[in-house]
Design a protein around this motif. Structure first.
Motif, mmCIF file in Angstrom:
data_model
loop_
_atom_site.group_PDB
_atom_site.id
_atom_site.type_symbol
_atom_site.label_atom_id
_atom_site.label_comp_id
_atom_site.label_asym_id
_atom_site.label_seq_id
_atom_site.Cartn_x
_atom_site.Cartn_y
_atom_site.Cartn_z
ATOM 1 N N LYS A 136 0.854 -1.193 0.000
ATOM 2 C CA LYS A 136 0.000 0.000 0.000
ATOM 3 C C LYS A 136 0.891 1.245 0.000
ATOM 4 O O LYS A 136 1.891 1.302 0.712
ATOM 5 C CB LYS A 136 -0.873 0.021 1.254
ATOM 6 N N ILE A 137 0.527 2.226 -0.798
ATOM 7 C CA ILE A 137 1.320 3.450 -0.854
ATOM 8 C C ILE A 137 0.409 4.655 -0.663
ATOM 9 O O ILE A 137 -0.470 4.913 -1.483
ATOM 10 C CB ILE A 137 2.058 3.567 -2.207
ATOM 11 N N GLY A 138 0.612 5.368 0.437
ATOM 12 C CA GLY A 138 -0.136 6.593 0.673
ATOM 13 C C GLY A 138 0.423 7.707 -0.204
ATOM 14 O O GLY A 138 1.600 7.703 -0.536
ATOM 15 N N VAL A 170 5.654 -1.950 -7.721
ATOM 16 C CA VAL A 170 4.496 -1.133 -7.346
ATOM 17 C C VAL A 170 4.964 0.282 -6.995
ATOM 18 O O VAL A 170 4.381 1.281 -7.434
ATOM 19 C CB VAL A 170 3.746 -1.754 -6.132
ATOM 20 N N LEU A 171 6.041 0.360 -6.212
ATOM 21 C CA LEU A 171 6.565 1.682 -5.845
ATOM 22 C C LEU A 171 7.124 2.393 -7.071
ATOM 23 O O LEU A 171 6.912 3.600 -7.243
ATOM 24 C CB LEU A 171 7.655 1.534 -4.757
ATOM 25 N N GLU A 172 7.805 1.634 -7.924
ATOM 26 C CA GLU A 172 8.391 2.236 -9.120
ATOM 27 C C GLU A 172 7.302 2.882 -9.997
ATOM 28 O O GLU A 172 7.469 3.996 -10.491
ATOM 29 C CB GLU A 172 9.150 1.166 -9.915
ATOM 30 N N GLN A 173 6.179 2.179 -10.148
ATOM 31 C CA GLN A 173 5.089 2.710 -10.965
ATOM 32 C C GLN A 173 4.492 3.966 -10.348
ATOM 33 O O GLN A 173 4.197 4.933 -11.029
ATOM 34 C CB GLN A 173 4.008 1.640 -11.156
ATOM 35 N N ASN A 211 6.863 6.771 -10.905
ATOM 36 C CA ASN A 211 6.838 7.214 -12.303
ATOM 37 C C ASN A 211 5.610 8.048 -12.637
ATOM 38 O O ASN A 211 5.614 8.809 -13.606
ATOM 39 C CB ASN A 211 6.908 6.000 -13.240
ATOM 40 N N SER A 212 4.563 7.891 -11.831
ATOM 41 C CA SER A 212 3.336 8.650 -12.109
ATOM 42 C C SER A 212 3.463 10.111 -11.658
ATOM 43 O O SER A 212 2.599 10.932 -11.954
ATOM 44 C CB SER A 212 2.141 7.989 -11.411
ATOM 45 N N VAL A 213 4.547 10.414 -10.938
ATOM 46 C CA VAL A 213 4.764 11.800 -10.498
ATOM 47 C C VAL A 213 5.733 12.470 -11.466
ATOM 48 O O VAL A 213 6.892 12.066 -11.559
ATOM 49 C CB VAL A 213 5.348 11.847 -9.064
ATOM 50 N N GLY A 214 5.265 13.447 -12.184
ATOM 51 C CA GLY A 214 6.090 14.098 -13.197
ATOM 52 C C GLY A 214 7.312 14.785 -12.605
ATOM 53 O O GLY A 214 7.266 15.310 -11.494
ATOM 54 N N ALA A 215 8.423 14.779 -13.346
ATOM 55 C CA ALA A 215 9.651 15.405 -12.875
ATOM 56 C C ALA A 215 10.004 16.650 -13.694
ATOM 57 O O ALA A 215 10.988 17.321 -13.415
ATOM 58 C CB ALA A 215 10.804 14.403 -12.921
ATOM 59 N N GLY A 216 9.194 16.953 -14.709
ATOM 60 C CA GLY A 216 9.459 18.113 -15.566
ATOM 61 C C GLY A 216 9.007 19.412 -14.911
ATOM 62 O O GLY A 216 8.633 19.430 -13.739
ATOM 63 N N ASN A 217 9.040 20.494 -15.695
ATOM 64 C CA ASN A 217 8.681 21.813 -15.157
ATOM 65 C C ASN A 217 7.279 21.850 -14.554
ATOM 66 O O ASN A 217 7.027 22.552 -13.583
ATOM 67 C CB ASN A 217 8.791 22.868 -16.254
ATOM 68 N N ASP A 218 6.360 21.105 -15.173
ATOM 69 C CA ASP A 218 5.002 21.071 -14.649
ATOM 70 C C ASP A 218 4.797 19.904 -13.670
ATOM 71 O O ASP A 218 3.685 19.583 -13.286
ATOM 72 C CB ASP A 218 3.991 20.974 -15.804
ATOM 73 N N GLY A 219 5.888 19.263 -13.275
ATOM 74 C CA GLY A 219 5.808 18.133 -12.344
ATOM 75 C C GLY A 219 5.920 18.587 -10.901
ATOM 76 O O GLY A 219 5.620 19.733 -10.564
ATOM 77 N N HIS A 220 6.375 17.686 -10.057
ATOM 78 C CA HIS A 220 6.451 17.966 -8.621
ATOM 79 C C HIS A 220 7.768 17.470 -8.032
ATOM 80 O O HIS A 220 8.321 16.473 -8.486
ATOM 81 C CB HIS A 220 5.317 17.249 -7.877
ATOM 82 N N HIS A 221 8.218 18.167 -6.978
ATOM 83 C CA HIS A 221 9.253 17.576 -6.143
ATOM 84 C C HIS A 221 8.659 16.322 -5.522
ATOM 85 O O HIS A 221 7.449 16.240 -5.300
ATOM 86 C CB HIS A 221 9.665 18.530 -5.015
ATOM 87 N N LYS A 234 17.104 4.458 -9.388
ATOM 88 C CA LYS A 234 16.530 4.857 -10.667
ATOM 89 C C LYS A 234 15.907 6.257 -10.570
ATOM 90 O O LYS A 234 16.128 7.088 -11.447
ATOM 91 C CB LYS A 234 15.482 3.837 -11.111
ATOM 92 N N VAL A 235 15.194 6.518 -9.494
ATOM 93 C CA VAL A 235 14.543 7.826 -9.389
ATOM 94 C C VAL A 235 15.593 8.923 -9.165
ATOM 95 O O VAL A 235 15.474 10.027 -9.705
ATOM 96 C CB VAL A 235 13.424 7.842 -8.318
ATOM 97 N N VAL A 236 16.656 8.611 -8.427
ATOM 98 C CA VAL A 236 17.730 9.595 -8.245
ATOM 99 C C VAL A 236 18.348 9.946 -9.594
ATOM 100 O O VAL A 236 18.540 11.120 -9.922
ATOM 101 C CB VAL A 236 18.824 9.061 -7.287
ATOM 102 N N LYS A 237 18.620 8.928 -10.396
ATOM 103 C CA LYS A 237 19.214 9.151 -11.721
ATOM 104 C C LYS A 237 18.248 9.927 -12.623
ATOM 105 O O LYS A 237 18.644 10.879 -13.291
ATOM 106 C CB LYS A 237 19.525 7.818 -12.385
ATOM 107 N N ASP A 238 16.981 9.500 -12.623
ATOM 108 C CA ASP A 238 15.985 10.152 -13.477
ATOM 109 C C ASP A 238 15.858 11.637 -13.167
ATOM 110 O O ASP A 238 15.610 12.447 -14.050
ATOM 111 C CB ASP A 238 14.607 9.497 -13.287
#
Lengths: 130, 112
Positions: free
Chosen positions: B2-4, B27-30, B33-43, B64-68
């Motif tokens: 479960k992921i809050g 599950v966590l990776e997906q 990935n659903s949180v955008g990292a671009g200008n219109d994304g989020h920290h 992977k997320v650190v690299k991305d």
């Protein structure tokens, strides 16, 4: 254990139970769980070239001070003691996590021995329980 | 697993619960990935307080997320690690390239 990652839950449940029966410190239970998880996952992911069901035998013994763990599988030969530790200092963009599992195994057990007998890998681990 | 998920001051905070192993890492990776990292994304902050266990499969997701996000305008941090999880991070050398905040508040402040 069957060679499916879905067995990991059963593996951790069994280790929890054994930990309670043998009154092991929670920290040791987590470390043993991690060691077996890494070795089991490695074998499931890389050990077999066919799609058949295989059995991975895991047994644990404890004399009050030392835990003896034996893992037997009939997968491809893999001598864990020949595997190199990853270089933790390489730059981030070239980094991958290959080998980290083995590094963690080495960190959390005190002795590792490997034998190949007929078509089986036999890994024996010793961990001092403090 | 479960992921809050919640948002605070434009920062997405994910709070996975349970065991992070080769069974659950995807599950966590997906979710990440659903949180955008671009200008219109989020920290992005992953709050580990309810993660009781991590294996190298979980570390792979974090790497992977650190690299991305290395060159992205939106950064990434982790917080609230239980001792055993933190130990696995440290042995693996992950504390060299990722800041582990003691709590979500300090992590959120770091993004400012």
């Amino acid at each position: 254990m069957r060679n499916h990652l879905s067995e990991l839950d059963r593996l951790s449940e069994q280790i929890e139970l054994i930990g309670q029966q043998w009154k092991l410190p929670e920290r040791s239970v987590l470390q043993i769980n991690l060691v077996l998880d890494e070795l089991f996952t490695n074998t499931v992911n890389y050990g077999f070239d066919d799609d058949l069901e295989h059995t991975i035998d895991i047994s644990l013994g404890y004399d009050g001070q030392r835990m003896q763990i034996t893992i037997i599988d009939d997968g491809n030969p893999f001598d864990i003691n020949q595997a190199e530790d990853p270089d933790l200092n390489i730059p981030l963009d070239q980094k991958d996590v290959g080998g980290l599992g083995i590094l963690l195994v080495r960190q959390f057990v005190d002795e590792i021995s490997y034998a190949r007998d007929k078509n089986k890998n036999i890994i024996m681990l010793t961990k001092h329980i403090l | 697993m479960k992921i809050g998920k919640r948002e605070e001051k434009g920062i997405v905070i994910l709070q996975p619960a349970g065991r992070l192993d080769s069974n659950t890492a995807l599950v966590l990776e997906q979710e990440i990935n659903s949180v955008g990292a671009g200008n219109d994304g989020h920290h992005l902050l992953v709050d580990f307080s309810n993660v009781e266990y991590i294996s190298s499969a979980g570390l792979r997701v974090v790497l992977k997320v650190v690299k991305d996000r290395q060159t992205s305008p939106k950064s990434f941090a982790v917080s609230n690690m239980q001792d055993h999880v933190r130990e696995v991070f440290e042995i693996s050398g992950f504390d060299a390239f990722i800041t582990i905040y003691p709590d979500a508040m300090q992590a959120v402040a770091s993004f400012a």
